[in-house]
Design a protein around this motif. Sequence first.
Motif, PDB file in Angstrom:
ATOM      1  N   ALA A 125       0.856  -1.192   0.000  1.00 46.43           N
ATOM      2  CA  ALA A 125       0.000   0.000   0.000  1.00 46.43           C
ATOM      3  C   ALA A 125       0.887   1.236   0.000  1.00 46.43           C
ATOM      4  O   ALA A 125       2.117   1.153   0.101  1.00 46.43           O
ATOM      5  CB  ALA A 125      -0.926   0.009   1.205  1.00 46.43           C
ATOM      6  N   PHE A 178      -4.382   0.656  -1.354  1.00 44.29           N
ATOM      7  CA  PHE A 178      -3.656  -0.538  -1.763  1.00 44.29           C
ATOM      8  C   PHE A 178      -3.092  -0.330  -3.166  1.00 44.29           C
ATOM      9  O   PHE A 178      -3.723   0.289  -4.025  1.00 44.29           O
ATOM     10  CB  PHE A 178      -4.570  -1.757  -1.735  1.00 44.29           C
ATOM     11  CG  PHE A 178      -4.944  -2.190  -0.343  1.00 44.29           C
ATOM     12  CD1 PHE A 178      -4.064  -2.931   0.422  1.00 44.29           C
ATOM     13  CD2 PHE A 178      -6.172  -1.843   0.197  1.00 44.29           C
ATOM     14  CE1 PHE A 178      -4.398  -3.325   1.703  1.00 44.29           C
ATOM     15  CE2 PHE A 178      -6.513  -2.226   1.479  1.00 44.29           C
ATOM     16  CZ  PHE A 178      -5.622  -2.968   2.234  1.00 44.29           C
ATOM     17  N   THR A 227      -7.475  -8.383  -2.044  1.00 41.16           N
ATOM     18  CA  THR A 227      -7.836  -7.077  -1.491  1.00 41.16           C
ATOM     19  C   THR A 227      -9.340  -6.921  -1.386  1.00 41.16           C
ATOM     20  O   THR A 227      -9.858  -6.379  -0.406  1.00 41.16           O
ATOM     21  CB  THR A 227      -7.247  -5.958  -2.362  1.00 41.16           C
ATOM     22  OG1 THR A 227      -5.827  -6.132  -2.463  1.00 41.16           O
ATOM     23  CG2 THR A 227      -7.542  -4.604  -1.767  1.00 41.16           C
TER      24      THR A 227
END
Length: 332
Positions: free
Chosen positions: A265, A298, A306
Amino acid sequence: MTPPDTKPLAIHPSRRPGDLNLLRLSCLALSLAWLLAACSRPADVPAGGGAKSAAYTAVARGRIDIEGGLLALSMPREGTLATVAVHEGDRVKKDQLLAALDTEPARLAVDAAQAQLEQAQAQLKLLGIKQVAAKQRAGRLVAAVAAGAGDGQSADDAHEAAAQLDAEHQAAQAATSMASQKLAEARYELKQRSLLAPFDAEVVHVAAQPGASVSSSSGALFTLLPQKPRIVRAELNESFVGVINPGMHAEVSASNDAANARWSAHVLRIGQVYGPATLENDPQVRANARTVECVLAFDQPNSDQTRDLRIGQRVMVRFGATPAPAATASKD
């Protein structure tokens, strides 16, 4: 006379029990010191020691979220629920029906407004026909007066009648516009009897069933999770605010356990307001710590891993340190 033996006497251990006890206590204290040193390692520092902990500039607790958060929806109008079209766990598209009230009163209002509009339009059309005829008659009388074959009073009366019809025509136009607005209002109210999804989302919670009486003040009937990329809201301790900058790389994990999955991220923004540490487990630390919200995105927001992250899930965020400069080769 034989001189006395000056050799020191050997003392048997059994004659000095206090020394043995002191030795045992010293060994026990040393063991306890090593155990306490091993157990006092901070939870956020990797187990590899100081060399590995230097790989991170800061560590913070965070939670998974989305921009804007979950959306709670309630019916905009009061009435009785006639339809509940979705269930928990359903995926809905934008403008898809979620629930609808009894629409009969609203439909009757639309029909009445439509009838009023049609009546106003008919009146306007009739006045338009009369207006054309009055103008033609007034024109002929004016021509007759000019030719000496007509009465001037009749021409004036015709002009007055034509002007009166012009005013009535303008009033009819205003009535038609008003009737059109009333029809639009009635249609809008009919539309407010239905609750539609404002965007693509997943239905998280449903608190509605057909036959229930609801209103805009009765609370949320549906909770939606918008189909938006996940973000991380981390609580950055005030001591690290000056070293974390937007764009800095970070590593997100489900906990401080290295066996858990990790995601790459980067920092989006850092808040400007201090607040309490709501994610800290220790109540004493939570009461005294001051933190700033740090929002991260992210690097692969559309990956399956995710998207599977749950809203509200707690994570650990490790902010990456600035890479060390490469060593310069000696000229010698």
